[in-house]
Scaffold this motif. Structure first.
Motif, PDB file in Angstrom:
ATOM      1  N   ALA A  61       0.848  -1.204   0.000  1.00 52.48           N
ATOM      2  CA  ALA A  61       0.000   0.000   0.000  1.00 52.48           C
ATOM      3  C   ALA A  61       0.878   1.247   0.000  1.00 52.48           C
ATOM      4  N   THR A  62       0.392   2.258  -0.672  1.00 52.26           N
ATOM      5  CA  THR A  62       1.050   3.558  -0.672  1.00 52.26           C
ATOM      6  C   THR A  62       0.036   4.597  -0.199  1.00 52.26           C
ATOM      7  N   VAL A  63       0.500   5.511   0.638  1.00 49.97           N
ATOM      8  CA  VAL A  63      -0.381   6.552   1.159  1.00 49.97           C
ATOM      9  C   VAL A  63       0.221   7.911   0.851  1.00 49.97           C
ATOM     10  N   CYS A  64      -0.484   8.689   0.078  1.00 50.41           N
ATOM     11  CA  CYS A  64      -0.052  10.046  -0.233  1.00 50.41           C
ATOM     12  C   CYS A  64      -0.772  11.010   0.705  1.00 50.41           C
ATOM     13  N   ILE A  65       0.008  11.789   1.437  1.00 48.48           N
ATOM     14  CA  ILE A  65      -0.566  12.731   2.403  1.00 48.48           C
ATOM     15  C   ILE A  65      -0.425  14.139   1.828  1.00 48.48           C
ATOM     16  N   LEU A  66      -1.556  14.711   1.416  1.00 47.31           N
ATOM     17  CA  LEU A  66      -1.537  16.044   0.816  1.00 47.31           C
ATOM     18  C   LEU A  66      -1.669  17.101   1.912  1.00 47.31           C
ATOM     19  N   LEU A  67      -0.647  17.916   2.032  1.00 45.98           N
ATOM     20  CA  LEU A  67      -0.693  19.044   2.974  1.00 45.98           C
ATOM     21  C   LEU A  67      -1.210  20.239   2.186  1.00 45.98           C
ATOM     22  N   HIS A  68      -2.511  20.435   2.263  1.00 46.74           N
ATOM     23  CA  HIS A  68      -3.239  21.302   1.343  1.00 46.74           C
ATOM     24  C   HIS A  68      -3.009  22.763   1.682  1.00 46.74           C
ATOM     25  N   GLY A  69      -2.608  23.548   0.672  1.00 46.39           N
ATOM     26  CA  GLY A  69      -2.451  24.979   0.864  1.00 46.39           C
ATOM     27  C   GLY A  69      -1.009  25.452   0.807  1.00 46.39           C
ATOM     28  N   PRO A  88       7.524  24.339 -14.787  1.00 44.48           N
ATOM     29  CA  PRO A  88       6.106  23.982 -14.649  1.00 44.48           C
ATOM     30  C   PRO A  88       5.213  25.185 -14.940  1.00 44.48           C
ATOM     31  N   LEU A  89       4.034  24.897 -15.451  1.00 46.38           N
ATOM     32  CA  LEU A  89       3.093  25.960 -15.779  1.00 46.38           C
ATOM     33  C   LEU A  89       2.505  26.556 -14.505  1.00 46.38           C
ATOM     34  N   PHE A  90       2.360  27.846 -14.505  1.00 43.90           N
ATOM     35  CA  PHE A  90       1.674  28.571 -13.436  1.00 43.90           C
ATOM     36  C   PHE A  90       2.239  28.262 -12.063  1.00 43.90           C
ATOM     37  N   LEU A  91       3.529  28.484 -11.937  1.00 44.36           N
ATOM     38  CA  LEU A  91       4.155  28.385 -10.628  1.00 44.36           C
ATOM     39  C   LEU A  91       3.456  29.306  -9.640  1.00 44.36           C
ATOM     40  N   PHE A  92       3.473  28.901  -8.396  1.00 51.20           N
ATOM     41  CA  PHE A  92       2.985  29.695  -7.252  1.00 51.20           C
ATOM     42  C   PHE A  92       1.462  29.769  -7.167  1.00 51.20           C
ATOM     43  N   ALA A  93       0.749  29.167  -8.099  1.00 52.36           N
ATOM     44  CA  ALA A  93      -0.718  29.139  -8.011  1.00 52.36           C
ATOM     45  C   ALA A  93      -1.131  27.789  -7.427  1.00 52.36           C
ATOM     46  N   HIS A  94      -1.926  27.853  -6.370  1.00 54.80           N
ATOM     47  CA  HIS A  94      -2.281  26.618  -5.647  1.00 54.80           C
ATOM     48  C   HIS A  94      -2.737  25.497  -6.566  1.00 54.80           C
ATOM     49  N   ASN A  95      -3.831  25.783  -7.283  1.00 57.02           N
ATOM     50  CA  ASN A  95      -4.501  24.689  -7.981  1.00 57.02           C
ATOM     51  C   ASN A  95      -3.605  24.081  -9.049  1.00 57.02           C
ATOM     52  N   HIS A  96      -2.852  24.940  -9.741  1.00 56.18           N
ATOM     53  CA  HIS A  96      -2.057  24.410 -10.836  1.00 56.18           C
ATOM     54  C   HIS A  96      -0.783  23.737 -10.344  1.00 56.18           C
ATOM     55  N   GLN A  97      -0.279  24.148  -9.202  1.00 55.71           N
ATOM     56  CA  GLN A  97       0.881  23.433  -8.677  1.00 55.71           C
ATOM     57  C   GLN A  97       0.477  22.083  -8.087  1.00 55.71           C
ATOM     58  N   SER A 129       2.809  18.768  -1.021  1.00 56.10           N
ATOM     59  CA  SER A 129       2.114  20.004  -0.690  1.00 56.10           C
ATOM     60  C   SER A 129       2.149  20.893  -1.917  1.00 56.10           C
ATOM     61  N   ASP A 130       1.212  21.831  -1.996  1.00 57.63           N
ATOM     62  CA  ASP A 130       1.082  22.666  -3.199  1.00 57.63           C
ATOM     63  C   ASP A 130       2.436  23.216  -3.634  1.00 57.63           C
ATOM     64  N   PHE A 131       3.132  23.750  -2.623  1.00 52.85           N
ATOM     65  CA  PHE A 131       4.438  24.378  -2.849  1.00 52.85           C
ATOM     66  C   PHE A 131       4.998  24.700  -1.479  1.00 52.85           C
ATOM     67  N   GLY A 132       6.272  25.114  -1.441  1.00 48.00           N
ATOM     68  CA  GLY A 132       6.816  25.657  -0.211  1.00 48.00           C
ATOM     69  C   GLY A 132       6.409  27.109  -0.068  1.00 48.00           C
ATOM     70  N   HIS A 170       3.245  32.244  -1.197  1.00 46.64           N
ATOM     71  CA  HIS A 170       3.444  31.100  -2.083  1.00 46.64           C
ATOM     72  C   HIS A 170       4.867  31.076  -2.635  1.00 46.64           C
ATOM     73  N   ALA A 171       5.472  29.911  -2.617  1.00 43.79           N
ATOM     74  CA  ALA A 171       6.803  29.802  -3.199  1.00 43.79           C
ATOM     75  C   ALA A 171       6.898  28.483  -3.982  1.00 43.79           C
ATOM     76  N   TRP A 172       7.990  27.756  -3.844  1.00 46.05           N
ATOM     77  CA  TRP A 172       8.232  26.658  -4.785  1.00 46.05           C
ATOM     78  C   TRP A 172       8.795  25.437  -4.038  1.00 46.05           C
TER      79      TRP A 172
END
Lengths: 655, 527
Positions: B43-51, B183-192, B418-421, B433-435
């Motif tokens: 099993a693999t578990v991906c933990i998304l730290l949202h935001g 990557p396209l649209f760096l620093f934007a939550h949804n696209h990162q 996570s979306d980005f650093g 927002h960063a990278w």
């Protein structure tokens, strides 16, 4: 007043319908006093009515309202699209006059607070709103205010006669998103009501005015943290917060990439989308978004539960503002030292060529269809750019263009398999409620043991449906506007279906279960079977439970007329085994009539034939024991028919 | 016929078929099935730290190295009250193992309220569990996270330093002068998030990489309802394939469709009638909706039949000595605010799903996504971030202990994204927002024989945090990643069973990172 209006409509429509849906049916349920909601229906007057079919009327109402009664449906059928839309666009609202009976979301929130907690917080919210006292609800009870705001929302959605305005406001709430989830908004529900009023007031106003009010609203200020945003400070090594500066561009006006007037992306030579702004633009815009704070906040910066005014536009604090001209999108925004650069950048974004297709497309996909044709977007965009009188951003004209467009009103839905959308679960729920004549359940006790009348209560629809007004998890709304489901056809054709993103295993079950809860707890005939009056039943509801009232009176009457040839309530022929000329028992015949009735009310007459076949067979198998009354037997048949139809794909997918 | 051609066939059949009738999706799956026939469970578990998690305050640089060390960090963060002190809170005494964590004011991280902040804010800044002496890692784990520090120290978790979305390696000069693809649209939550989820930073419109694996593996578990992917995080793209989507769940026992319970005699006819209605569908929207409802009911039928009445892990102790997956109250944590429970509840459910999947249903592969939201701390970060870190630490530890209690720690790998650093610089009370950012990988039993995750190491290098410095993409400290998210995701995917033939389909940009990893590959030395 309801009596008067009902009679009026009854006369007007008597020739068309045997039954109307005005308030109460033939039963003995309590009449809901609509004492405070905007209840004065204004009759539609139409110089040149153009009658439309039941299905066509239903299609307009599913796009433009939270659901319909038989009366509202017939209004459209008699008068036609254009006239009805104009009637709605010019309908009196709470925003026309401060003294009339129509209540804003905030006014209604205040009324409910007084009814709910008169001793604990006597007039507290009202005094605060009238600027007579400081913010109320310091600790205990503060979390209730958002529940009053939600109750006000239900009332406007379910009872408001200005349905189109309320529906557009709800669509806008999914574009310029704020949410109770960002502290302290969850304890300052009045900020949410005030914000929703901005949306509802400007829904038929100008998008520029909406942007300006939104940008200065306490709710948005807190949600995207430009409230209390500070200028660059080289000693402390801090710079302005970029949050709102980014999202006002990405999400509220121009979007991430350059758009054509038809909403499609412009592409560069390599076939890639062209970004509409840079990180530097955000950093510049962040400087503009400094110096704004809540009126009355004693300490610039942090917003607390208790300090500050959440129902007045934020004020400009020059000492915290980053002065100097800023360059955004290649345009110099001058700084007048009074906060005018905020207006400057809003004007820049409002006039950006992306904004028309961006906003137009949003309204189309929220109201009409998930995958509009490019020409449809372009036609609406053109109206956004110029309403015909040289005015840009006239939302009244835009809404009219969205709803009157040939793609919305014509035969696209028959010829284009991609036309339509999955209904939002919350809207499917309101649609169901209105079909079955929802009204308030009166006489339930508040937490403070006061008697609540005229108030709907369902505090957290987002927990069930994955969505609720001003209850999104993030600024990105409940669903991704570019969501493509895992489905061969949708992927091959790049078709979007955002509303399906939240209709997953558990929310689908929850939807079914909440419908069942309403049918199984709040239907008048069911309540009366328990030998309690509706009022006595209401008095036994606990604080944390939902409160609605619906009835199956029309359905039972139609059923009994078919069953017995009368509507005296005895359902005498339920168990009769004699067959008629078609080979059906009376009960089987009545089931068929019931389904026809529901088909008209719920589906506009296009329920698939196969539904008749499957449901007739099933409903006839519902059996009861000897002690059950025939009327209850009939009610159980109606209940199951409704439950199954409301969860069907034909009901949940809007064409 | 190769897989691509199969796929194309499937799509064509779907496109032609759906308009008129419902395409029988299991048939497409069968046509595509390249079931790898795995013999053992993983099993693999991906933990998304949202935001966008501020990993700089989760794993604080502690060295004296100019630029990437503590002094630079402190100088950038202190003015906004966001610098964690470089004080070692001594993990050995703070938290030796299950049940040994002191509560309230006795906890190592506890700090009282004073003129500079609340107990919560001061605890957030009080200090770190130093990893340099014990592990040779120049980072300190935020005091909020004793369990994470213990996991790293015990070789059950590792740090991937300065990872982020990349198309190909890129430096500041190449970024500014547009010499390399980014990557396209760096620093934007949804696209990162999308770039992470699609595994193709320059194509955000495609399906997710876990979805592509699922498409390729077909009916990997020989079970129509239980495929590869499970989400407690809604419908992100990660698990969306062209042919398959995740089973989307919420934590806790499954919610049944009331009145439609196939095991109740009174419901059977109603359920059958509903199925008849639902299966009537015309057009793509209705066909899809029908399938979704059928899938939902099928999943709930099986889950409901197998879900335990009480927790399978109630006899195992958490860090405070309470049963696993207990959410400690504010008196226990000493933080003055209660934690939210979302991630702990989700991982508790994942642990149950693994137990059911592996031990009851005999499944072979499960890929889970869970999420913890609230990381977009533009403002008031010192009051928000500590509660998230505390919850994350507890959730990771409890999940690891649950897997160990089942004896399957070597079969389960978890990792964060996570979306980005966030910016190394600060605004008045938060970060933007960063990278690039640090991520965590967890799994294995911590022994030398454990197959997993590097065992208590830091993979990659720490960036120079200086604004406008050599590792900054901009002027405000948006770190250019030096490890691609695709690289560590691919490394885990390889462990999970994605073979060399499939890998370019799953991570097409992986080859761009050529020789960073072992044996001249782009894989990280995780496994």
């Amino acid at each position: 007043m309801m009596k008067c209006c009902c009679s009026f409509y009854f006369m007007l429509l008597a020739s068309l319908f045997l039954m109307t849906a005005c308030g109460q049916g033939g039963g003995t349920g309590a009449v809901s006093p609509q004492t405070t909601s905007p209840s004065l229906a204004v009759p539609i007057t139409c110089p040149t009515p153009i009658a439309v079919s039941r299905l066509d009327a239903k299609r307009l109402l599913q796009q433009a309202t939270f659901g319909w009664s038989e009366v509202q449906l017939s209004e459209v059928m008699v008068n036609g699209f254009s006239c009805w839309i104009n009637h709605q666009l010019n309908y009196p609202s709470a925003y026309d006059s401060a003294t009339d009976r129509h209540k804003t979301h905030l006014e209604r929130t205040v009324e409910i607070s007084k009814m709910y907690a008169p001793t604990l917080f006597p007039d507290a919210l009202q005094n605060y709103v009238q600027n007579l006292s400081a913010a109320p609800y310091n600790n205990a009870g503060a979390g209730d205010v958002k529940n009053f705001q939600m109750a006000a929302w239900w009332q406007n959605a379910l009872d408001g006669h200005d349905q189109l305005r309320q529906r557009v406001a709800y669509a806008l709430s999914q574009l310029e998103v704020v949410s109770d989830g960002e502290s302290p908004l969850g304890r300052r529900g009045e900020a949410l009501a005030y914000y929703y009023d901005i949306l509802a007031r400007n829904a038929f106003g100008n998008y520029r005015a909406l942007l300006l009010e939104m940008a200065r609203s306490p709710a948005m200020g807190v949600f995207l943290s430009h409230q209390g945003n500070k200028k660059t400070n080289l000693i402390s090594n801090i710079r302005p917060d970029e949050n709102f500066a980014r999202e006002i561009m990405q999400l509220f006006t121009i979007g991430l990439y350059m758009l054509n007037p038809d909403g499609s992306r412009q592409l560069d030579g390599a076939g890639n989308p062209i970004p509409s702004y840079t990180q530097t633009d955000i950093e510049e815009n962040a400087k503009i978004m400094t110096g704004w704070d809540l009126v009355g906040n004693s300490r610039y910066g942090r917003a607390g539960n208790t300090g500050g005014n959440y129902i007045t536009a934020m004020e400009f604090t020059a000492a915290e503002h980053e002065f100097g001209a800023k360059t955004v999108l290649g345009q110099v925004i001058n700084d007048d030292g009074l906060g005018g650069d905020l207006t400057g950048v809003v004007d820049l974004l409002f006039n950006h060529p992306n904004t028309a297709p961006f906003v137009s497309r949003h309204l189309i996909v929220r109201l009409v269809t998930s995958n509009p044709g490019a020409a449809y977007v372009q036609r609406v965009s053109a109206v956004f750019n110029d309403n015909g009188a040289g005015v840009r951003g006239d939302l009244k004209a835009v809404v009219r263009a969205v709803l009157m467009d040939s793609e919305a009103r014509g035969n696209s839905y028959l010829t284009n398999p991609a036309f339509g959308k999955a209904d939002e679960p919350l809207l499917a729920f309101t649609r169901f409620l209105k079909t079955f004549r929802v009204r308030t359940l009166d006489g339930w006790p508040s937490m403070n043991a006061t008697v609540m009348t005229g108030v709907y209560w369902y505090t957290s629809p987002q927990s069930d449906f994955g969505q609720g007004p001003l209850r999104s998890d993030t600024v990105f709304n409940f669903y991704d506007s570019e969501f493509i489901p895992s489905d061969a056809y949708f992927i091959a054709n790049r078709l979007l279906a955002p509303e399906l993103q939240i209709q997953t295993v558990v929310p689908l079950a929850n939807y079914n279960n909440r419908i069942l809860e309403i049918i199984g707890s709040f239907e008048k005939n069911l309540i009366l079977e328990g030998n309690l009056s509706v009022a006595a039943y209401a008095a036994k509801r606990r604080n944390n439970q939902k409160k609605f009232l619906i009835d199956f009176d029309d359905e039972l009457r139609a059923f009994e007329m078919a069953l017995d040839g009368d509507s005296n309530g005895d359902f005498a022929n339920m168990a009769l085994t004699t067959l008629d000329a078609s080979g059906n028992t009376a009960r089987q015949h009545a089931i068929g009539v019931l389904l026809t009735h529901l088909n008209e009310r719920m589906f506009g007459g296009v329920m698939p034939l196969s539904y008749y076949v499957s449901l007739t067979a099933y409903l006839d198998t519902i059996s009861v024991n000897r002690n059950t009354t025939s009327k209850k037997w009939a009610r159980l048949i109606v209940k199951d028919a409704v439950q199954l139809l409301v969860s069907s794909s034909e009901y949940k997918i809007l064409k | 016929m190769d897989r691509r051609k199969f796929l194309k066939m499937g799509l064509t059949a779907g496109a032609a078929g759906v308009v008129g009738t419902v395409v029988p999706f299991p048939m497409i799956r069968e046509a595509l099935a390249v079931n790898p026939g795995f013999g053992t469970y993983k099993a693999t578990v991906c933990i998304l730290l949202h935001g966008g998690n501020d990993a700089l305050n989760m794993l604080v640089p502690t060295s004296a190295t100019p630029g990437s060390g503590y002094a630079t960090y402190q100088g950038l963060r202190a003015g906004a009250g966001l610098a964690v002190n470089n004080v070692d809170l001594n993990l050995a005494t703070a938290f030796a193992g299950a049940g040994s964590l002191a509560s309230g004011a006795n906890s190592a991280y506890y700090a009282a309220a004073d003129a500079n902040g609340t107990a919560l804010q001061n605890s957030y800044r009080k200090g770190v569990y130093d990893l340099s002496a014990s592990k040779g890692i120049p980072l300190g784990v935020n005091g909020m996270m004793p369990e994470l520090a213990r996991l790293i120290t015990d070789n059950k978790a590792s740090v991937i330093a300065n990872a982020g979305t990349l198309v190909e390696p890129i430096n500041r000069n190449e970024y500014i002068n547009k010499l390399k693809r980014k990557p396209l649209f760096l620093f934007a939550h949804n696209h990162q998030r999308r770039a992470i989820e699609t595994g193709i930073g320059d194509n955000l419109s495609t399906e997710g990489w876990a979805g592509r694996i699922a498409d390729d593996w077909g009916d990997v578990n020989f079970n129509a309802s239980f495929g590869l992917n499970y989400s407690y995080s809604g419908s992100g793209r990660l698990q969306m394939g062209a042919l398959t989507g995740p089973m989307q769940l919420k934590s806790g026992a499954p919610t049944a469709f009331t009145g439609m319970d196939i095991t109740k005699p009174g419901d059977v006819n109603r359920r059958a009638a509903f199925s008849a209605l639902i299966n009537q569908a015309a057009g793509p929207f209705m066909s899809l909706y029908s399938r979704m409802v059928n899938d939902s009911m099928g999943a709930i039928d099986q889950l409901g039949a197998n879900w335990p009445a009480t927790s399978s892990f109630s006899a195992v102790a958490d860090s405070y000595g309470a049963p696993l997956f207990t959410v400690p109250d504010k008196l226990t944590t000493g933080l003055g605010n209660n934690l939210s429970s979302g991630l702990i509840r989700q991982l508790e459910s994942v642990a149950e799903m693994i137990n059911i999947g592996r031990n009851t249903l005999g499944l072979k592969r499960q890929f889970f996504v869970v999420q913890l939201g609230g990381f977009d701390n533009h403002s008031d970060q010192a009051s928000k971030h500590p509660l998230l870190l505390r919850q994350l630490s507890i959730a990771l530890y409890d999940f690891q202990m649950a897997m160990e209690s089942l004896g399957i720690a070597n079969e389960v790998t978890s990792f964060t994204v996570s979306d980005f650093g966030r910016t190394s610089t600060a605004n008045s009370s938060g970060t933007d927002h960063a990278w690039g950012s640090h991520q965590l990988v967890m799994g294995g039993d911590g022994t030398a024989l454990s197959p997993l995750i590097g065992g208590g190491t830091m993979i990659g290098t720490l960036p120079d945090l200086t604004p406008g410095g050599p590792d900054d993409a901009t002027t405000n400290g948006r770190m250019i990643p030096t490890v691609a998210t695709d690289q560590y995701a691919a490394s885990i995917a390889r462990w999970f069973g994605v073979n060399d033939q499939l890998m370019p389909t799953v991570f097409p940009n992986l080859a761009n990172f050529g020789s960073l990893g072992p044996a001249g590959t782009a894989y990280l030395p995780l496994i």
